[in-house]
Design an enzyme around this catalytic site. Structure first.
Site, PDB file in Angstrom:
ATOM      1  N   HIS A   3      33.622  21.060  52.802  1.00 12.98           N
ATOM      2  CA  HIS A   3      33.883  21.138  51.354  1.00 12.98           C
ATOM      3  C   HIS A   3      35.298  20.650  51.075  1.00 12.98           C
ATOM      4  CE1 HIS A   3      33.552  22.175  47.278  1.00 12.98           C
ATOM      5  NE2 HIS A   3      33.519  23.492  47.333  1.00 12.98           N
ATOM      6  N   HIS A  28      27.199  11.952  49.628  1.00 17.37           N
ATOM      7  CA  HIS A  28      27.443  13.177  48.882  1.00 17.37           C
ATOM      8  C   HIS A  28      26.136  13.939  48.750  1.00 17.37           C
ATOM      9  CE1 HIS A  28      28.712  15.847  45.589  1.00 17.37           C
ATOM     10  NE2 HIS A  28      29.940  15.560  45.957  1.00 17.37           N
ATOM     11  N   ASP A  37      36.491  11.853  48.198  1.00 20.43           N
ATOM     12  CA  ASP A  37      37.380  12.233  49.290  1.00 20.43           C
ATOM     13  C   ASP A  37      37.923  11.021  50.047  1.00 20.43           C
ATOM     14  OD1 ASP A  37      37.028  15.094  48.994  1.00 20.43           O
ATOM     15  OD2 ASP A  37      34.992  14.780  49.718  1.00 20.43           O
TER      16      ASP A  37
END
Length: 494
Positions: free
Chosen positions: A300, A339, A395
């Site tokens: 996460h 994702h 990310d």
């Protein structure tokens, strides 16, 4: 579900299910609403226990719905964030994330997420003032932060700090003030809720900056007046006594955009943790601390840190092809791509890429950038990754920006948590005020363990050995070994 029906006739907006075990047909008593059907309705589908079936299956008590990992289970109605993963769409309260990132600020977007509308100038000024005025912490907090080891992970410090913060505000604790403290919905209850929201958002940057400075061995800095939310954050982390110190406006703006993009993302793991914890009517500080603990995990909040470590391990653009081949063989992990929700490109990744370019203009291009671009270009053209819908996510770029801005790798999850408290609070507030009140979240399980068995006295038990059914030996330090060899009263004889 209602009683079994003898016909297969259906009505619009309803669901009819046939149980082939019994031949009975059931019609859901509630119409399909918002493309959703009640899982509890399936408890009416019951069948006799078959001779070969386990009693623990509880088949006569009704059918259970299995959804490992919550792949298709809706646990709450929400008006906050909408995601269409197939189309790559993210909207806060209906507003496309692209428009907000271009025109809004983190605090204005925080107001939108929490209260449902974009504020007027007066409303935003008042909200901004309240948040910034609540950035100060009690002087005793210094002792709390100094109690951590010099090398403590900053996310562990922040998680503990939010729980610690709650101990100062008994007015925010339903265990002390009554369980309807935040669920009444009257003026007093809403005002109390707002006060805690101001405190948590305002103090989030201060707590994070203190976690940063304790790691650096620096004295703490009182939040300055007159700066923006992210400007104040950068000041508290970096000011070392320079006169008229002002953070770089480029970095301040970039961090604000990153905060806005990370403010909410529907019911991700940490948000779900906050709501699961909050459903017991615990104080909001404890719920936020639980969210931090969930965010801490590498699946996460630690994902952008994993991207940088991956790029460092690749080393140079020339090593990218070999790395991707090792990923295909499942020998390596490709971080920053794919994702759980998005099946196309993450809409936030395009915004962050533009932000990265602005940051690199003042910081200089990160040495890993060429490797990142080579990986990016190769992966999005490779049929293996395209077929598996592994596009770059938020990310992939955010870690490069944080690294270029000089943040240590283990501080990346903190930079995720600080803005995400906004989304957590928005969902927590919504749940506290939902129609019908708050029900504690208590999911079911499918029990596959031993059937009933009787206790066996220790002298009569067979020795059961195996890697997963007994504790493994743990090596101890030298002092433990010396103590083990020493003689003393009460020593255990193994």
């Amino acid at each position: 579900m209602g009683r079994p029906t003898d016909s297969n006739a259906t009505t619009d907006e309803s669901l009819t299910v046939r149980d082939n075990r019994t031949g009975k047909t059931y019609t859901v008593p509630y119409r399909i609403k918002d493309n959703t059907v009640s899982a509890a309705a399936f408890k009416a589908i019951a069948a006799p226990l078959r001779p070969e079936e386990r009693v623990e299956n509880e088949t006569p008590k009704g059918l259970r719905v299995s959804d490992k990992g919550f792949l298709n289970t809706a646990v709450i109605q929400s008006q906050i964030t909408y995601i269409d993963g197939d189309a790559g769409i993210l909207r806060y309260r209906g507003y496309p994330i692209e428009q907000l990132a271009l025109h809004s600020t983190h605090l204005e977007t925080a107001y939108l997420l929490i209260y449902g509308t974009l504020p007027s100038e007066k409303q935003l000024r008042q909200f901004d003032n309240e948040v910034m005025s609540h950035s100060y912490v009690h002087a005793d907090a210094e002792n709390f932060f100094r109690s951590f080891r010099y090398d403590a992970h900053p996310m562990a410090i922040l998680t503990s700090a939010f729980a610690y913060l709650g101990s100062y505000y008994g007015e925010a604790n339903p265990s002390l003030q009554g369980q309807k403290l935040f669920t009444n919905g009257d003026r007093s209850s809403l005002a109390n809720m707002d006060r805690q929201i101001f405190r948590i958002i305002g103090k989030a940057t201060t707590l994070a900056a203190m976690a940063y400075r304790v790691r650096q061995g620096r004295e703490f800095v009182i939040p300055p007046a007159g700066l923006s939310y992210t400007g104040q954050f950068l000041y508290q982390m970096d000011h070392l006594g320079q006169e008229n110190y002002k953070p770089s406006p480029v970095l301040e703006k970039a961090l604000d955009v990153l905060f806005l993009l990370h403010a909410d993302h529907e019911l991700n793991a940490s948000c779900t943790t906050v709501l699961q914890t909050g459903s017991s009517l615990v104080d909001p500080y404890s719920a936020i601390a639980a969210g931090c603990a969930s965010l801490y995990g590498p699946l996460h909040g630690g994902a952008n840190e994993a991207v940088i470590r991956m790029l460092i391990s690749i080393g140079s653009p020339g090593n990218v092809p070999a790395f991707l081949e090792s990923v295909k063989r499942r020998e390596k992990v490709l971080s920053g791509f794919g994702h759980r929700v998005y099946k196309t490109s993450d809409p936030r990744s395009f915004i962050i890429r533009k932000t990265a370019d602005e940051v690199f203009k003042v910081t200089g291009k990160d040495e890993l950038m060429e490797t990142a671009m080579a990986l990016h270009d190769a992966a999005i053209k490779d049929e293996y990754f395209v077929k598996r819908q592994l596009a770059p996510n938020v990310d992939f770029w955010s870690g490069l920006i944080y690294r270029a801005m000089g943040f240590p790798l283990d501080f990346f999850p903190v930079l995720f948590a600080v803005p995400r408290v906004v989304g957590w609070l928005a969902h927590w507030r919504q749940m506290m005020l939902q129609e019908g009140g708050v029900k504690i979240w208590r999911p079911r399980q499918v029990y596959v363990g031993s059937a009933k068995r009787d206790y066996v006295p220790i002298g009569n038990r067979p020795v059961v050995r195996g890697l997963k059914v007994e504790p493994l030996p743990v090596p101890h330090s030298g002092i433990s070994k010396r103590t083990e060899l020493a003689e003393f009263t009460g020593k255990s004889k193994l």
